[in-house]
Design an enzyme around this catalytic site. Structure first.
Site, PDB file in Angstrom:
ATOM      1  CG  ASP A   8     -40.647  42.772  83.185  1.00 26.26           C
ATOM      2  OD1 ASP A   8     -40.620  44.004  83.054  1.00 26.26           O
ATOM      3  OD2 ASP A   8     -39.468  42.355  83.137  1.00 26.26           O
ATOM      4  CD  GLU A  39     -35.998  40.263  80.575  1.00 25.74           C
ATOM      5  OE1 GLU A  39     -35.107  40.298  79.909  1.00 25.74           O
ATOM      6  OE2 GLU A  39     -36.088  39.767  81.787  1.00 25.74           O
ATOM      7  CG  ASN A  40     -39.175  37.676  81.725  1.00 23.05           C
ATOM      8  OD1 ASN A  40     -39.309  38.491  82.275  1.00 23.05           O
ATOM      9  ND2 ASN A  40     -38.201  36.838  81.612  1.00 23.05           N
ATOM     10  CG  ASN A  67     -31.969  40.218  82.571  1.00 21.92           C
ATOM     11  OD1 ASN A  67     -33.190  40.800  82.354  1.00 21.92           O
ATOM     12  ND2 ASN A  67     -31.885  39.269  83.510  1.00 21.92           N
ATOM     13  CG  HIS A  68     -33.597  36.836  80.607  1.00 23.72           C
ATOM     14  ND1 HIS A  68     -32.693  35.958  81.153  1.00 23.72           N
ATOM     15  CD2 HIS A  68     -34.535  36.997  81.825  1.00 23.72           C
ATOM     16  CE1 HIS A  68     -32.555  35.849  82.382  1.00 23.72           C
ATOM     17  NE2 HIS A  68     -33.795  36.571  82.764  1.00 23.72           N
ATOM     18  CG  HIS A 177     -41.149  40.044  86.886  1.00 19.51           C
ATOM     19  ND1 HIS A 177     -41.347  38.864  86.431  1.00 19.51           N
ATOM     20  CD2 HIS A 177     -40.425  40.773  86.101  1.00 19.51           C
ATOM     21  CE1 HIS A 177     -40.874  38.823  85.216  1.00 19.51           C
ATOM     22  NE2 HIS A 177     -40.020  39.733  85.083  1.00 19.51           N
TER      23      HIS A 177
HETATM   24 FE   FE2 Z   1     -38.688  40.251  83.521  1.00 19.98          FE
HETATM   25 FE   FE2 Z   2     -34.998  40.833  83.291  1.00 21.36          FE
END
Ligand code: FE2
Ligand code: FE2
Length: 261
Positions: A8, A39-40, A67-68, A177
């Site tokens: 991530d 996604e982050n 999920n984001h 993470h």
């Molecule tokens: Fe993440």
């Molecule tokens: Fe996530």
């Protein structure tokens, strides 16, 4: 053939880590294909067009979400285009974007993004959702299949590794993470790692500012999620693949840390 999977990417420090180290990693490990969970990558939550293009320009071949996926709303329109950015396959039918991608010219590589549902907002059952996708890819003659299983619970991820053993090339966990040390080859050739780890600021609480995280956890008061500053790290894994069979022959973790200034 070697592929690189990166854990991530969190915010600008994560994007800087990719720009700083990806070229040398690709050279050192003779990487043919590389992807990252992103996604982050934009402001610590979600991915926008600018962040995605920055990462693709830095040399990543594809980006996965989780999920984001739609935390940045522009992703709802961007995913409709021909673009190597992938959302979880077990979302509702209303979600835009392809269920999987087939990339790489010399040896076709299929990439799938899948979300777990233990201790997180539940999408469709990942075990039921993944089988027809893997079968559809195999029916197209593609042997190298990489899965980013974006999930919270280790047990759900380990179970997925065994479930897909010898049916895919690699099951690689993301979302926590925190890199795990359980890399192994399952069965005859499925590379497995419970979590690839994080690419972002390491003086942090999984990428977020320590003080604001402590307000939330220790004081039980609301506080804004803020990406931490400071030295960055890059984590992931290199998987060696037999291009003819699609079987993984080895998996090796990568973890680089910037020296504090
Ligand atoms: Fe993440
Ligand atoms: Fe996530």
């Amino acid at each position: 053939m070697n592929v690189l999977a990166i854990g991530d990417i969190v915010g600008q420090p994560g994007r800087r880590a990719v720009a700083a180290w990806l070229p040398q990693l690709k050279e050192e490990y003779e990487i043919e294909f590389c992807f990252a969970n992103a996604e982050n990558a934009s402001g610590g939550l979600g991915l926008d067009e600018k962040g995605a293009n920055e990462l693709l320009d830095a040399g990543l071949d594809a980006l996965t979400l989780g999920n984001h996926a739609f935390a940045k709303k522009q992703m709802l329109t961007l995913l409709a285009d021909e673009w190597p950015v992938l959302r979880p396959v077990n979302g509702p039918v209303s979600w835009p974007g392809a269920p999987y991608l087939i990339l790489n010219k010399r040896v076709p590589i299929a990439l799938i993004n899948l979300c777990g549902r233990v201790f997180m907002d539940a999408l469709d059952d990942p075990f039921q959702a993944i089988e027809p996708v893997v079968e559809a890819i195999r029916a197209r003659g593609v042997k190298c299949i990489l899965l980013d299983f974006h999930a919270e619970a280790s047990a759900e991820k380990v179970a997925m590794g065994h479930f897909l053993k010898d049916r895919v090339t690699a099951v690689l966990g993301t979302h926590t993470h925190v890199q795990t040390a359980d890399e192994r080859i399952l069965g005859m050739g499925t590379a497995y790692l419970t979590d690839l780890g994080m690419t972002g600021p390491y003086e942090s609480v999984i990428g977020m500012n320590i003080e604001s995280s402590l307000v939330r956890f220790a004081k039980r008061l609301p506080s804004r999620y803020e990406t931490a500053a400071g030295p960055f790290m890059l984590q992931g894994a290199v998987i060696s693949v037999d291009p003819l069979s699609g079987q993984a022959t080895s998996i090796c973790r990568v973890s680089l840390k910037e020296e504090p200034a």
